[in-house]
Design a protein around this motif. Structure first.
Motif, short mmCIF file in Angstrom:
data_model
loop_
_atom_site.label_atom_id
_atom_site.label_comp_id
_atom_site.label_asym_id
_atom_site.label_seq_id
_atom_site.Cartn_x
_atom_site.Cartn_y
_atom_site.Cartn_z
N LYS A 195 0.83 -1.21 0.00
CA LYS A 195 0.00 0.00 0.00
C LYS A 195 0.86 1.26 0.00
O LYS A 195 0.48 2.27 -0.57
N TYR A 196 2.01 1.16 0.65
CA TYR A 196 2.84 2.35 0.83
C TYR A 196 4.29 2.03 0.46
O TYR A 196 4.71 0.87 0.43
N ASN A 197 5.07 3.07 0.20
CA ASN A 197 6.47 2.90 -0.16
C ASN A 197 7.28 4.09 0.33
O ASN A 197 6.76 4.94 1.08
N LEU A 198 8.52 4.16 -0.09
CA LEU A 198 9.41 5.22 0.39
C LEU A 198 8.93 6.62 0.03
O LEU A 198 9.24 7.58 0.72
N LEU A 199 8.16 6.72 -1.03
CA LEU A 199 7.62 8.03 -1.40
C LEU A 199 6.69 8.54 -0.30
O LEU A 199 6.71 9.74 0.02
N HIS A 200 5.89 7.65 0.30
CA HIS A 200 5.00 8.05 1.38
C HIS A 200 5.79 8.46 2.63
O HIS A 200 5.34 9.32 3.39
N LEU A 201 6.95 7.84 2.82
CA LEU A 201 7.81 8.24 3.93
C LEU A 201 8.37 9.64 3.70
O LEU A 201 8.35 10.48 4.60
N LEU A 202 8.83 9.89 2.48
CA LEU A 202 9.45 11.18 2.17
C LEU A 202 8.46 12.34 2.21
O LEU A 202 8.83 13.46 2.56
N THR A 203 7.21 12.06 1.88
CA THR A 203 6.20 13.12 1.90
C THR A 203 5.62 13.33 3.30
O THR A 203 4.83 14.25 3.51
N GLY A 204 5.99 12.45 4.23
CA GLY A 204 5.50 12.59 5.59
C GLY A 204 4.14 11.96 5.82
O GLY A 204 3.57 12.06 6.92
N GLU A 205 3.61 11.28 4.81
CA GLU A 205 2.29 10.65 4.97
C GLU A 205 2.35 9.44 5.89
O GLU A 205 1.36 9.13 6.58
N LYS A 206 3.50 8.73 5.90
CA LYS A 206 3.65 7.54 6.72
C LYS A 206 5.02 7.53 7.37
O LYS A 206 5.98 8.12 6.85
N ASN A 207 5.11 6.83 8.52
CA ASN A 207 6.42 6.66 9.12
C ASN A 207 7.03 5.34 8.66
O ASN A 207 6.38 4.56 7.96
N ILE A 208 8.25 5.07 9.08
CA ILE A 208 8.98 3.91 8.56
C ILE A 208 8.28 2.59 8.91
O ILE A 208 8.21 1.67 8.10
N ASN A 209 7.71 2.51 10.11
CA ASN A 209 7.02 1.28 10.50
C ASN A 209 5.79 1.02 9.64
O ASN A 209 5.44 -0.14 9.38
N GLU A 210 5.16 2.08 9.20
CA GLU A 210 3.92 1.94 8.44
C GLU A 210 4.14 1.52 6.99
O GLU A 210 3.22 1.06 6.33
N ILE A 211 5.37 1.68 6.49
CA ILE A 211 5.60 1.29 5.10
C ILE A 211 6.26 -0.08 4.97
O ILE A 211 6.39 -0.60 3.86
N ILE A 212 6.68 -0.69 6.08
CA ILE A 212 7.24 -2.04 6.01
C ILE A 212 6.12 -3.00 5.62
O ILE A 212 5.05 -2.99 6.21
N TRP A 213 6.38 -3.82 4.62
CA TRP A 213 5.36 -4.74 4.11
C TRP A 213 5.82 -6.17 4.35
O TRP A 213 6.97 -6.52 4.10
N SER A 214 4.92 -6.99 4.86
CA SER A 214 5.22 -8.40 5.09
C SER A 214 4.56 -9.22 3.99
O SER A 214 3.34 -9.17 3.81
N SER A 215 5.36 -9.99 3.26
CA SER A 215 4.84 -10.79 2.15
C SER A 215 4.21 -12.07 2.67
O SER A 215 4.34 -12.43 3.85
N LYS A 216 3.58 -12.78 1.78
CA LYS A 216 2.95 -14.07 2.16
C LYS A 216 3.99 -15.11 2.54
O LYS A 216 3.65 -16.13 3.15
N TYR A 217 5.25 -14.87 2.21
CA TYR A 217 6.34 -15.77 2.59
C TYR A 217 6.92 -15.40 3.95
O TYR A 217 7.84 -16.06 4.43
N GLY A 218 6.40 -14.33 4.54
CA GLY A 218 6.92 -13.85 5.81
C GLY A 218 8.09 -12.91 5.64
O GLY A 218 8.61 -12.36 6.63
N ILE A 219 8.54 -12.69 4.41
CA ILE A 219 9.66 -11.80 4.14
C ILE A 219 9.18 -10.35 4.27
O ILE A 219 8.24 -9.93 3.59
N LYS A 220 9.85 -9.60 5.13
CA LYS A 220 9.50 -8.18 5.30
C LYS A 220 10.41 -7.32 4.43
O LYS A 220 11.61 -7.59 4.31
N PHE A 221 9.83 -6.29 3.83
CA PHE A 221 10.64 -5.41 2.99
C PHE A 221 10.12 -3.98 3.02
O PHE A 221 8.95 -3.74 3.33
N ILE A 222 11.02 -3.07 2.73
CA ILE A 222 10.68 -1.66 2.59
C ILE A 222 10.62 -1.38 1.10
O ILE A 222 11.64 -1.41 0.41
N PRO A 223 9.43 -1.13 0.57
CA PRO A 223 9.28 -0.97 -0.88
C PRO A 223 9.81 0.37 -1.38
O PRO A 223 9.68 1.40 -0.72
N ALA A 224 10.42 0.33 -2.54
CA ALA A 224 10.73 1.56 -3.27
C ALA A 224 9.51 1.89 -4.13
O ALA A 224 8.45 1.29 -3.97
#
Length: 288
Positions: free
Chosen positions: A74-103
């Motif tokens: 839903k969110y990525n680094l652009l949302h972090l840079l614009t101040g819409e979301k913080n870093i915790n809110e943009i971390i995405w957990s995949s169905k494999y359990g792999i967590k990533f910070i999307p560009a």
């Protein structure tokens, strides 16, 4: 303004809490060598080994990690840079359990971020890093300022290449540059992907290592090779994690050996963390 940003980051670095956290940058001299697939599958293997892993998609304007994982964050680094979301809110957990910070894909302005915004991203990462054991940084391909800075600040840098002559030549180039600038204890190593056999991979490694030794007096590690596997192309087309669906495939078996070799390398220097190293490199490059 830049000096104020640097001073702020310096103060934040002093509050660091973790000594075991490792940063592993994964890079390549050119695109098309399977770097992002390698990163995602390495994360899965490390996760199976009991490590808590986070991927940072550092190809800021051409996101690929989400594509390989077949996810739509839903969110990525652009949302972090614009101040819409913080870093915790943009971390995405995949169905494999792999967590990533999307560009983000298709945003040209992210490819050439002002240094203040790059520092802001780094500063934000400090809020979450102690929740993980390892952060894998999937850099963009090629030789750029941000790629070199990430590699120099990491505990280990993995250069991924293939037997293709242009890929080998480009891996020589990026290894030389990183070695020339590496004044710390960052461990630099090579992985030969899509090879016919280990003998071919070792030949490529030996040639690369000899070049690096000749021009910089330093050496690089051999993390291993990953043999050609038709299942890799299938996993890319169908967007699934190969090491999850086919744990006994050639790719999975080889990558597990590579993962162990990377983990068994030099341990992180406890006296200086990732953020201090990247800040020091940044100041040396930008403020001298």
């Amino acid at each position: 303004m830049m000096r104020d940003q640097a001073e702020s980051l310096r103060n934040m670095v002093k509050k660091n809490r973790s000594v075991d956290f490792q940063v592993i940058s994964i890079t390549s001299g050119k695109g098309g060598v399977g770097k992002t697939s390698f990163t995602v599958n390495l994360a899965y293997i490390l996760q199976k080994m009991g490590k808590n892993v986070l991927i940072l998609d550092a190809d800021l304007a051409l996101a690929n990690v989400d594509i390989v994982l077949n996810e739509k964050p839903k969110y990525n680094l652009l949302h972090l840079l614009t101040g819409e979301k913080n870093i915790n809110e943009i971390i995405w957990s995949s169905k494999y359990g792999i967590k990533f910070i999307p560009a983000a894909s298709g945003f040209e302005e992210l490819a050439n971020l002002p240094k203040e915004q790059q520092m802001f991203i780094l500063n934000s990462l400090q809020d979450i890093y102690y929740s993980f054991d390892i952060m894998l940084i999937d850099t963009s391909a090629g030789i750029s300022e941000s790629v070199i800075n990430f590699c120099l600040a990491a505990d280990k840098t993995v250069v991924v290449t293939t037997p293709d002559p242009t890929a080998v030549a480009d891996s020589y180039a990026i290894c030389r540059i990183i070695s020339n600038y590496n004044t710390g204890n960052m461990e630099l190593g090579l992985v030969v992907n899509m090879t016919d056999n280990e003998k071919e991979a070792e030949r490529i490694y030996n040639a690369t290592n000899n070049v690096i030794r000749k021009f910089s007096g330093k050496t690089i590690k051999y993390y291993g090779c990953i043999r050609k596997d038709e299942k890799l192309s299938k996993s890319i087309r169908e967007r699934f994690v190969l090491t999850s669906r086919y744990p006994n495939s050639k790719y999975s078996q080889d990558l597990e050996i590579v993962a162990k070799a990377i983990l068994e390398g030099n341990l992180p220097e406890k006296k200086e963390n990732f953020w201090r190293r990247i800040l020091n490199n940044w100041i040396n490059l930008k403020f001298d």
